[in-house]
Design a protein around this motif. Structure first.
Motif, short mmCIF file in Angstrom:
data_model
loop_
_atom_site.label_atom_id
_atom_site.label_comp_id
_atom_site.label_asym_id
_atom_site.label_seq_id
_atom_site.Cartn_x
_atom_site.Cartn_y
_atom_site.Cartn_z
N ARG A 331 1.62 -7.46 20.43
CA ARG A 331 2.93 -7.39 19.46
C ARG A 331 3.06 -8.05 18.11
N GLY A 332 2.30 -8.98 17.84
CA GLY A 332 2.27 -9.46 16.63
C GLY A 332 1.66 -8.59 15.51
N PRO A 333 0.50 -7.83 16.02
CA PRO A 333 -0.15 -6.82 15.07
C PRO A 333 0.74 -5.63 14.63
N THR A 334 1.41 -5.31 15.83
CA THR A 334 2.13 -4.09 15.79
C THR A 334 3.30 -4.25 15.02
N LEU A 335 3.90 -5.61 15.05
CA LEU A 335 5.10 -5.99 14.16
C LEU A 335 4.71 -5.74 12.70
N ALA A 336 3.60 -6.35 12.49
CA ALA A 336 2.97 -6.43 11.00
C ALA A 336 2.93 -4.86 10.42
N LEU A 337 2.09 -4.37 11.35
CA LEU A 337 1.75 -3.01 10.92
C LEU A 337 3.34 -2.17 10.77
N THR A 338 4.08 -2.28 11.52
CA THR A 338 5.38 -1.60 11.57
C THR A 338 5.92 -1.88 10.34
N VAL A 339 6.30 -3.26 9.96
CA VAL A 339 6.89 -3.40 8.66
C VAL A 339 6.19 -2.77 7.42
N LEU A 340 4.87 -2.92 7.49
CA LEU A 340 4.12 -2.22 6.39
C LEU A 340 4.27 -0.67 6.28
N ALA A 341 4.30 -0.10 7.57
CA ALA A 341 4.58 1.30 7.57
C ALA A 341 5.90 1.64 7.00
N VAL A 342 6.81 0.68 7.41
CA VAL A 342 8.27 1.09 6.82
C VAL A 342 8.18 1.16 5.45
N GLY A 343 7.51 -0.12 4.72
CA GLY A 343 7.28 -0.10 3.22
C GLY A 343 6.75 1.06 2.70
N LEU A 432 4.91 2.86 -14.03
CA LEU A 432 4.60 3.47 -13.09
C LEU A 432 3.16 3.48 -12.41
N PHE A 433 2.26 2.73 -13.13
CA PHE A 433 0.88 2.62 -12.88
C PHE A 433 0.58 1.91 -11.77
N VAL A 434 1.38 1.00 -11.16
CA VAL A 434 1.02 -0.25 -10.25
C VAL A 434 1.63 0.41 -8.93
N PRO A 435 3.10 0.81 -9.02
CA PRO A 435 3.34 1.52 -7.91
C PRO A 435 2.88 2.83 -7.39
N LEU A 436 2.35 3.50 -8.16
CA LEU A 436 1.42 4.89 -7.79
C LEU A 436 0.41 4.52 -7.21
N TRP A 437 -0.27 3.55 -7.77
CA TRP A 437 -1.55 3.08 -7.21
C TRP A 437 -1.33 2.51 -5.99
N GLY A 438 -0.34 1.69 -5.81
CA GLY A 438 0.00 0.87 -4.55
C GLY A 438 0.64 1.91 -3.47
N ILE A 439 1.14 2.95 -3.73
CA ILE A 439 1.53 4.04 -2.85
C ILE A 439 0.23 4.69 -2.12
N SER A 440 -0.61 4.86 -2.89
CA SER A 440 -1.80 5.58 -2.24
C SER A 440 -2.74 4.23 -1.46
N ALA A 441 -2.97 3.36 -2.36
CA ALA A 441 -3.71 2.39 -1.73
C ALA A 441 -3.05 1.69 -0.22
N THR A 442 -1.67 1.79 -0.52
CA THR A 442 -1.03 0.99 1.12
C THR A 442 -1.24 2.22 1.91
N ALA A 443 -1.03 3.43 1.78
CA ALA A 443 -1.17 4.55 2.77
C ALA A 443 -2.47 4.29 3.31
N ALA A 444 -3.58 4.08 2.37
CA ALA A 444 -4.99 4.15 2.81
C ALA A 444 -5.19 2.89 3.77
N VAL A 445 -4.76 1.69 3.45
CA VAL A 445 -5.02 0.41 4.38
C VAL A 445 -4.42 0.63 5.79
N LEU A 446 -3.07 1.19 5.65
CA LEU A 446 -2.35 1.33 6.87
C LEU A 446 -3.10 2.22 7.78
#
Length: 532
Positions: A331-343, A432-446
């Motif tokens: 439940r805990g990891p699923t919650l963390a992944l769910t919030v990250l996925a929403v972001g 725009l640099f950090v958010p656009l990098w963050g979008i791809s990096a967050t999708a990758a680690v997710l």
């Protein structure tokens, strides 16, 4: 590398689908003297025949991929464990698989990203309500809402399909759907565009979960984390390619050409599938034991029959289906992944989806907007490698926390400062640099983390859940846009992504297990290592 049950049906269906898609092109070419504007054109006979061929072809393809005896497949799959040999070196077969899946992920991600570049042209051609045309009756937001709703549906559906027609079969089906739904670019009415966009999204929604589950099972432990994050970073490559195609092709061939490009990319995905192995669990469950062992031997892996994985609290085997992700141990990891996925979803389908439109609202021309986004994404490419190395060599959990926190802070800064910096090229690129990098990096680690954090019976479901929830965030923000008949301004879309990312950093600090350097079957989601 594995086949499918009825190849004659599959290839006949694929040929019918391809022919049907090609029969949609004459109407598009006929409109070239009108700037490829097709709104209001009557549907001609070749297009009607093409539609019929596509429907019958898809039925034949699905019949060709559907295995015999599939009713018992779910029960059998749960009793098989696939484990990578931890000390196996990377082999040429690994390199080929990684290259093909990297390209497949890029092609897959380009589909929903195309939405942000076609929306301005669609709104203009059909006279739809948009920031540049507030007097329209129907909001253009229906198009991206339909596409992202399709990707959400596909994410959950492909997790289910992967255990019934196999992972290789699922990729083949997605490739056929990519090719056929490219006819969206030749649809004369907006309603047909919305419908086909949903189907295209359904095809795109499930490939990444299947690809990352397959990678987790075949790549040796010491290379698993960083290679998966590196491949996930192809979100940036996809954005660069999509923005380049938009800037190069749209001025001459209109927005429709970006959809029509799905035909060759879908066929390419089918051709490359020869180098993608079938899931060993699937092969074992359908009685193809020797084929499974040959596939695994090429990748330095072994298979073991084992009872269902027990939960850490000793309450018994993991529950079947998506409800197993919410058992006490997970439940805990699923919650963390769910919030990250929403972001991640709110960033990709809120902030990034409407970025070209919002830049146009700030006075930046469409072509200049495409180039600004392309250049900003290019700068972030080297940081994707750094993210992969940190994830694989330092700490998966700490990398997620740092990435979520940094991206959230950058989005807040952009929300506050973007209005004043938008008129200047360099400040805008820096913002725009950090958010656009963050979008791809967050999708990758997710994608990478969700494929590692669950035991084998729940792995495909876990990756599908994370992917589906990330699309749900996009559906939510686009739904708000449709309801308000307006595109949220840049500051709003930035803050919508920042809040869940900040919460995700906290959730991972509390509940995220460390996956780096651990066997897949040793990662206990309910057990959190010592705090950083």
């Amino acid at each position: 590398m594995g086949s499918f049950a009825r190849p004659a049906f599959f290839w006949a269906g694929a040929a019918a689908c391809t022919t049907g898609a090609l029969l949609h092109l004459p109407m598009y070419l006929h409109a070239r003297h009108m700037g490829y504007r097709m709104a209001g054109m009557p549907v001609d006979t070749p297009m009607l025949i093409g539609m019929l061929l596509i429907v019958t072809g898809l039925a034949a393809v699905l019949h060709g991929l559907l295995p015999r005896g599939s009713d018992a497949l779910r029960r059998q799959v749960a009793s098989v464990r696939v484990r990578a040999v931890d000390d196996a070196p990377l082999r040429p077969a690994h390199v080929a698989l990684l290259a093909v899946l990297s390209l497949a992920v890029t092609i897959d991600v380009m589909k929903p990203m195309t939405l942000s570049f076609v929306v301005p042209g669609v709104a203009k051609e059909y006279g739809l309500a948009s920031p540049l045309n507030p007097g329209g009756d129907v909001p253009v937001s229906w198009l991206p809402l339909s596409g992202i709703a399709g990707t959400m549906t596909g994410s959950f559906l492909w997790g289910w399909l992967g255990d019934r027609i196999g992972r290789r079969g699922s990729i083949l089906l997605a490739g056929v759907l990519f090719a056929t739904t490219a006819v969206c670019g030749a649809m004369p009415s907006f309603g047909w565009n919305v419908a086909m966009c949903f189907l295209m999204g359904t095809a795109a929604g499930g490939l990444i979960p299947i690809a990352f589950t397959l990678l987790a099972e075949t790549v040796p432990q010491r290379h698993r984390g960083w290679l998966m994050v590196l491949i996930g970073g192809n979100v940036t490559v996809a954005y660069v390619l999509t923005s380049w195609l938009a800037a190069t092709l749209i001025p001459t061939y209109s927005w429709r050409i970006l959809w029509l490009a799905g035909l060759p990319t879908g066929l390419l995905l089918i051709a490359l599938n020869h180098w993608i192995p079938e899931s060993p669990r699937y092969l074992l469950a359908t009685g193809r034991t020797e084929e499974a062992r040959r596939v695994l031997a090429r990748y330095g892996s072994t298979v073991q029959d084992a009872p269902a994985v027990a939960e850490p609290d000793g309450t018994g085997p993991a529950r079947p289906g998506y409800r197993g992700l919410f058992a006490a141990a997970f439940r805990g990891p699923t919650l963390a992944l769910t919030v990250l996925a929403v972001g991640a979803g709110l960033m990709s389908y809120g902030f990034q989806m409407w970025l070209p439109t919002n830049l146009g609202r700030l006075g930046i021309a469409e072509v200049s907007s495409d180039r600004v986004l392309r250049d900003s994404a290019l700068i972030s490419l080297p940081l994707n490698l750094l993210t992969a190395l940190l994830y694989g060599l330092w700490s998966s959990r700490r990398t997620v926390i740092a990435l979520a926190g940094l991206t959230a802070a950058a989005l807040v800064a952009l929300a506050v400062l973007a209005e004043t910096a938008a008129g200047h090229g360099l400040p805008l690129r820096l913002l725009l640099f950090v958010p656009l990098w963050g979008i791809s990096a967050t999708a990758a680690v997710l994608a990478a983390y969700s494929s590692e954090a669950y035991p084998t019976p729940l792995r495909a479901l876990g990756t599908s859940w994370a992917a589906g929830i990330s699309k749900a965030g996009g559906v939510a923000v686009l739904g708000l846009s449709v309801a308000a008949v307006a595109v949220p301004p840049l500051g709003v879309t930035a803050m919508l992504g920042a809040v869940p990312l900040a919460l995700a950093a906290v959730a991972f600090a509390l509940y995220g297990p460390e996956t780096r350097g651990r066997r897949l079957d040793e990662i206990v989601p309910g057990q959190v290592p010592a705090r950083a």
